[in-house]
Scaffold this motif. Sequence first.
Motif, PDB file in Angstrom:
ATOM      1  N   SER A 250     -25.931  -4.246  12.372  1.00  0.00           N
ATOM      2  CA  SER A 250     -26.140  -5.703  12.436  1.00  0.00           C
ATOM      3  C   SER A 250     -25.500  -6.170  13.731  1.00  0.00           C
ATOM      4  CB  SER A 250     -25.537  -6.407  11.220  1.00  0.00           C
ATOM      5  OG  SER A 250     -24.139  -6.303  11.205  1.00  0.00           O
ATOM      6  N   ARG A 251     -26.102  -7.146  14.344  1.00  0.00           N
ATOM      7  CA  ARG A 251     -25.615  -7.639  15.631  1.00  0.00           C
ATOM      8  C   ARG A 251     -25.092  -9.067  15.497  1.00  0.00           C
ATOM      9  NH1 ARG A 251     -25.275  -3.786  19.760  1.00  0.00           N
ATOM     10  NH2 ARG A 251     -27.134  -2.501  19.741  1.00  0.00           N
TER      11      ARG A 251
ATOM     12  N   SER B 257     -33.256  -1.811  12.787  1.00  0.00           N
ATOM     13  CA  SER B 257     -34.123  -2.969  13.069  1.00  0.00           C
ATOM     14  C   SER B 257     -33.420  -4.051  13.884  1.00  0.00           C
ATOM     15  CB  SER B 257     -34.695  -3.545  11.774  1.00  0.00           C
ATOM     16  OG  SER B 257     -33.669  -3.997  10.915  1.00  0.00           O
ATOM     17  N   CYS B 258     -32.094  -4.029  13.943  1.00  0.00           N
ATOM     18  CA  CYS B 258     -31.351  -4.983  14.779  1.00  0.00           C
ATOM     19  C   CYS B 258     -30.728  -4.296  15.992  1.00  0.00           C
ATOM     20  CB  CYS B 258     -30.279  -5.691  13.950  1.00  0.00           C
ATOM     21  SG  CYS B 258     -30.931  -6.860  12.757  1.00  0.00           S
TER      22      CYS B 258
ATOM     23  N   ALA C   8     -39.829  -4.560  11.600  1.00  0.00           N
ATOM     24  CA  ALA C   8     -38.590  -3.950  11.118  1.00  0.00           C
ATOM     25  C   ALA C   8     -38.819  -2.652  10.367  1.00  0.00           C
ATOM     26  CB  ALA C   8     -37.833  -4.950  10.241  1.00  0.00           C
TER      27      ALA C   8
ATOM     28  N   SER D  34     -31.599  -6.851  18.981  1.00  0.00           N
ATOM     29  CA  SER D  34     -31.490  -8.298  18.816  1.00  0.00           C
ATOM     30  C   SER D  34     -30.646  -8.622  17.591  1.00  0.00           C
ATOM     31  CB  SER D  34     -32.876  -8.928  18.669  1.00  0.00           C
ATOM     32  OG  SER D  34     -33.485  -8.476  17.474  1.00  0.00           O
ATOM     33  N   VAL D  35     -30.245  -9.874  17.491  1.00  0.00           N
ATOM     34  CA  VAL D  35     -29.464 -10.330  16.345  1.00  0.00           C
ATOM     35  C   VAL D  35     -30.337 -10.361  15.096  1.00  0.00           C
ATOM     36  CG1 VAL D  35     -28.163 -12.281  15.395  1.00  0.00           C
ATOM     37  CG2 VAL D  35     -27.855 -11.625  17.789  1.00  0.00           C
ATOM     38  N   GLU D  36     -31.565 -10.795  15.247  1.00  0.00           N
ATOM     39  CA  GLU D  36     -32.518 -10.831  14.131  1.00  0.00           C
ATOM     40  C   GLU D  36     -33.290  -9.517  14.071  1.00  0.00           C
ATOM     41  OE1 GLU D  36     -32.656 -13.262  11.902  1.00  0.00           O
ATOM     42  OE2 GLU D  36     -31.044 -14.254  13.001  1.00  0.00           O
ATOM     43  N   PRO D  37     -33.699  -9.105  12.876  1.00  0.00           N
ATOM     44  CA  PRO D  37     -34.487  -7.869  12.785  1.00  0.00           C
ATOM     45  C   PRO D  37     -35.774  -7.949  13.604  1.00  0.00           C
ATOM     46  CG  PRO D  37     -33.745  -8.568  10.616  1.00  0.00           C
ATOM     47  CD  PRO D  37     -33.426  -9.689  11.570  1.00  0.00           C
TER      48      PRO D  37
END
Length: 151
Positions: free
Chosen positions: A144-145, A48-49, A59, A52-55
């Motif tokens: 995770s980003r 889901s990331c 998601a 992008s940094v946020e999901p």
Amino acid sequence: MPEIDPVTRLIAIEEIKQLKARYFRCMDTKDYAGLRKVFADDATFDASCSLSVEPAPDAENWIHAGGDTIAAFVEAAVAPLRTVHHGHCHEIELMSENEARGVIAMEDQIWDAEGKPFLHGMGHYHETYRREADGWKIVTSRISRLRVILG
């Protein structure tokens, strides 16, 4: 938990590092049969990331269950692209002789079919592993980003 022999621990950690290296190599070289072999049959992958940094807002659509499903998802996502993935700074903790968890720092660069930059990302993989009859497998994986540069 019984104490794990230090040599057994070191060998398991090295085998898990090799497993993750194989994951990156198989993805970048488009070896999807090899990629499938790094995942347990009951694995889950939370992507889901990925972009992008946020999901992602949807998601739940980025979480894939089953080794075959995960390999198919990765193939569909990267087949038309040029990708370079690097994993480093492996933090691996053995929970038992057959189970482990880890965090692997990563950086990836992705270009579209015409060679134009698509994504440059940095972050971590958060994973669990299980030793099976044919070696260590990824059981859960979540990306995770920390930073994503699109285009």
